[in-house]
Design a protein around this motif. Structure first.
Motif, PDB file in Angstrom:
ATOM      1  N   LYS A 202      32.418  39.587  46.346  1.00 32.07           N
ATOM      2  CA  LYS A 202      31.119  39.151  46.863  1.00 32.07           C
ATOM      3  C   LYS A 202      30.108  39.045  45.727  1.00 32.07           C
ATOM      4  N   LYS A 203      30.057  40.072  44.864  1.00 24.27           N
ATOM      5  CA  LYS A 203      29.107  40.073  43.744  1.00 24.27           C
ATOM      6  C   LYS A 203      29.425  38.937  42.767  1.00 24.27           C
ATOM      7  N   ALA A 204      30.709  38.729  42.491  1.00 29.65           N
ATOM      8  CA  ALA A 204      31.103  37.653  41.568  1.00 29.65           C
ATOM      9  C   ALA A 204      30.697  36.294  42.119  1.00 29.65           C
ATOM     10  N   LEU A 205      30.894  36.081  43.407  1.00 31.19           N
ATOM     11  CA  LEU A 205      30.526  34.802  44.009  1.00 31.19           C
ATOM     12  C   LEU A 205      29.011  34.625  44.043  1.00 31.19           C
ATOM     13  N   GLN A 206      28.275  35.696  44.344  1.00 31.94           N
ATOM     14  CA  GLN A 206      26.808  35.623  44.325  1.00 31.94           C
ATOM     15  C   GLN A 206      26.312  35.252  42.934  1.00 31.94           C
ATOM     16  N   ASP A 207      26.870  35.892  41.909  1.00 36.33           N
ATOM     17  CA  ASP A 207      26.469  35.587  40.530  1.00 36.33           C
ATOM     18  C   ASP A 207      26.801  34.149  40.164  1.00 36.33           C
ATOM     19  N   TYR A 208      27.971  33.669  40.591  1.00 36.57           N
ATOM     20  CA  TYR A 208      28.354  32.289  40.314  1.00 36.57           C
ATOM     21  C   TYR A 208      27.394  31.318  40.992  1.00 36.57           C
ATOM     22  N   LEU A 209      27.061  31.572  42.259  1.00 40.88           N
ATOM     23  CA  LEU A 209      26.151  30.689  42.992  1.00 40.88           C
ATOM     24  C   LEU A 209      24.763  30.688  42.359  1.00 40.88           C
ATOM     25  N   LYS A 210      24.300  31.832  41.902  1.00 38.26           N
ATOM     26  CA  LYS A 210      22.997  31.925  41.241  1.00 38.26           C
ATOM     27  C   LYS A 210      23.004  31.111  39.944  1.00 38.26           C
ATOM     28  N   ARG A 211      24.067  31.267  39.154  1.00 40.58           N
ATOM     29  CA  ARG A 211      24.184  30.515  37.902  1.00 40.58           C
ATOM     30  C   ARG A 211      24.267  29.016  38.180  1.00 40.58           C
ATOM     31  N   TYR A 212      25.010  28.633  39.204  1.00 36.76           N
ATOM     32  CA  TYR A 212      25.129  27.221  39.573  1.00 36.76           C
ATOM     33  C   TYR A 212      23.763  26.656  39.970  1.00 36.76           C
ATOM     34  N   LYS A 213      23.003  27.418  40.747  1.00 35.69           N
ATOM     35  CA  LYS A 213      21.672  26.969  41.163  1.00 35.69           C
ATOM     36  C   LYS A 213      20.772  26.755  39.948  1.00 35.69           C
ATOM     37  N   ARG A 214      20.824  27.690  38.995  1.00 36.60           N
ATOM     38  CA  ARG A 214      20.031  27.539  37.767  1.00 36.60           C
ATOM     39  C   ARG A 214      20.422  26.280  37.007  1.00 36.60           C
ATOM     40  N   GLU A 215      21.723  26.030  36.922  1.00 35.49           N
ATOM     41  CA  GLU A 215      22.192  24.836  36.215  1.00 35.49           C
ATOM     42  C   GLU A 215      21.710  23.573  36.907  1.00 35.49           C
ATOM     43  N   GLN A 216      21.716  23.572  38.237  1.00 35.82           N
ATOM     44  CA  GLN A 216      21.251  22.405  38.984  1.00 35.82           C
ATOM     45  C   GLN A 216      19.760  22.172  38.769  1.00 35.82           C
ATOM     46  N   ILE A 217      18.979  23.251  38.752  1.00 29.25           N
ATOM     47  CA  ILE A 217      17.544  23.122  38.491  1.00 29.25           C
ATOM     48  C   ILE A 217      17.319  22.569  37.099  1.00 29.25           C
ATOM     49  N   SER A 218      18.078  23.079  36.137  1.00 26.27           N
ATOM     50  CA  SER A 218      17.951  22.592  34.769  1.00 26.27           C
ATOM     51  C   SER A 218      18.295  21.108  34.685  1.00 26.27           C
ATOM     52  N   LEU A 219      19.355  20.696  35.373  1.00 27.17           N
ATOM     53  CA  LEU A 219      19.724  19.275  35.376  1.00 27.17           C
ATOM     54  C   LEU A 219      18.624  18.421  35.994  1.00 27.17           C
ATOM     55  N   LYS A 220      18.032  18.894  37.078  1.00 29.12           N
ATOM     56  CA  LYS A 220      16.959  18.145  37.732  1.00 29.12           C
ATOM     57  C   LYS A 220      15.744  18.036  36.819  1.00 29.12           C
ATOM     58  N   LEU A 221      15.410  19.131  36.144  1.00 31.59           N
ATOM     59  CA  LEU A 221      14.277  19.086  35.207  1.00 31.59           C
ATOM     60  C   LEU A 221      14.561  18.128  34.064  1.00 31.59           C
ATOM     61  N   ASN A 222      15.792  18.121  33.589  1.00 30.27           N
ATOM     62  CA  ASN A 222      16.152  17.199  32.515  1.00 30.27           C
ATOM     63  C   ASN A 222      16.094  15.744  32.977  1.00 30.27           C
ATOM     64  N   GLN A 223      16.343  15.496  34.259  1.00 27.24           N
ATOM     65  CA  GLN A 223      16.222  14.142  34.786  1.00 27.24           C
ATOM     66  C   GLN A 223      14.759  13.725  34.866  1.00 27.24           C
ATOM     67  N   VAL A 224      13.896  14.667  35.230  1.00 29.54           N
ATOM     68  CA  VAL A 224      12.472  14.375  35.352  1.00 29.54           C
ATOM     69  C   VAL A 224      11.838  14.225  33.974  1.00 29.54           C
ATOM     70  N   TYR A 225      12.267  15.062  33.034  1.00 28.93           N
ATOM     71  CA  TYR A 225      11.682  15.077  31.695  1.00 28.93           C
ATOM     72  C   TYR A 225      12.759  14.818  30.641  1.00 28.93           C
ATOM     73  N   PRO A 226      13.422  13.660  30.678  1.00 28.85           N
ATOM     74  CA  PRO A 226      14.550  13.448  29.774  1.00 28.85           C
ATOM     75  C   PRO A 226      14.172  13.287  28.311  1.00 28.85           C
ATOM     76  N   ARG A 227      12.975  12.797  28.032  1.00 34.23           N
ATOM     77  CA  ARG A 227      12.639  12.495  26.639  1.00 34.23           C
ATOM     78  C   ARG A 227      11.541  13.383  26.085  1.00 34.23           C
ATOM     79  N   GLU A 228      10.979  14.214  26.915  1.00 37.09           N
ATOM     80  CA  GLU A 228       9.872  15.048  26.459  1.00 37.09           C
ATOM     81  C   GLU A 228      10.405  16.299  25.775  1.00 37.09           C
ATOM     82  N   SER A 229       9.734  16.695  24.752  1.00 36.36           N
ATOM     83  CA  SER A 229      10.070  17.937  24.071  1.00 36.36           C
ATOM     84  C   SER A 229       8.972  18.946  24.346  1.00 36.36           C
ATOM     85  N   SER A 230       9.369  20.161  24.627  1.00 38.08           N
ATOM     86  CA  SER A 230       8.382  21.204  24.910  1.00 38.08           C
ATOM     87  C   SER A 230       7.792  21.769  23.623  1.00 38.08           C
ATOM     88  N   GLY A 231       8.413  21.460  22.490  1.00 35.65           N
ATOM     89  CA  GLY A 231       7.948  22.024  21.239  1.00 35.65           C
ATOM     90  C   GLY A 231       8.476  23.433  21.018  1.00 35.65           C
TER      91      GLY A 231
END
Length: 115
Positions: free
Chosen positions: A31-60
């Protein structure tokens, strides 16, 4: 809920040994392993979405620091250089928390720029 899964014998034996070592049941470990995997997957999806919104911008921000910021909190962290991203982040229902990380070392100045 009970479910049945198939895993290789070697993975089962490693999980069984780890569960014993941690003083947990195998069910708790899975259960803990699956929860951790799902949390990591969600973070990766958020990161991908942010990269789609801001593909060329650099945060510095150096890439290693940006990665540390992202992984250091159960949510998204931004610096004062990224305040233009604030509104889409606030309006994104998948983002539960925002961490403000002032690179300047002056958190009050960052707060003043938000309001």
């Amino acid at each position: 809920m009970k479910t049945e899964i198939s895993i290789p014998d070697s993975v089962f034996e490693q999980a069984k040994a780890l569960a014993q070592q941690l003083g947990r049941s195998r069910s708790e470990l899975y259960k803990k392993a699956l929860q951790d995997y799902l949390k990591r997957y969600k973070r990766e999806q958020i990161s991908l979405k942010l990269n789609q919104v801001y593909p060329r911008e650099s945060s510095g921000v150096a890439p290693v620091i940006a990665k540390m910021q992202f992984l250091s909190f159960d949510g998204i962290s931004i610096t004062e250089r990224q305040l233009d991203r604030l509104e889409p982040l606030i309006n994104n229902p998948e983002i539960e928390h925002l961490l403000f990380f002032p690179l300047s070392g002056r958190p009050k100045d960052m707060v003043d720029n938000i309001y």
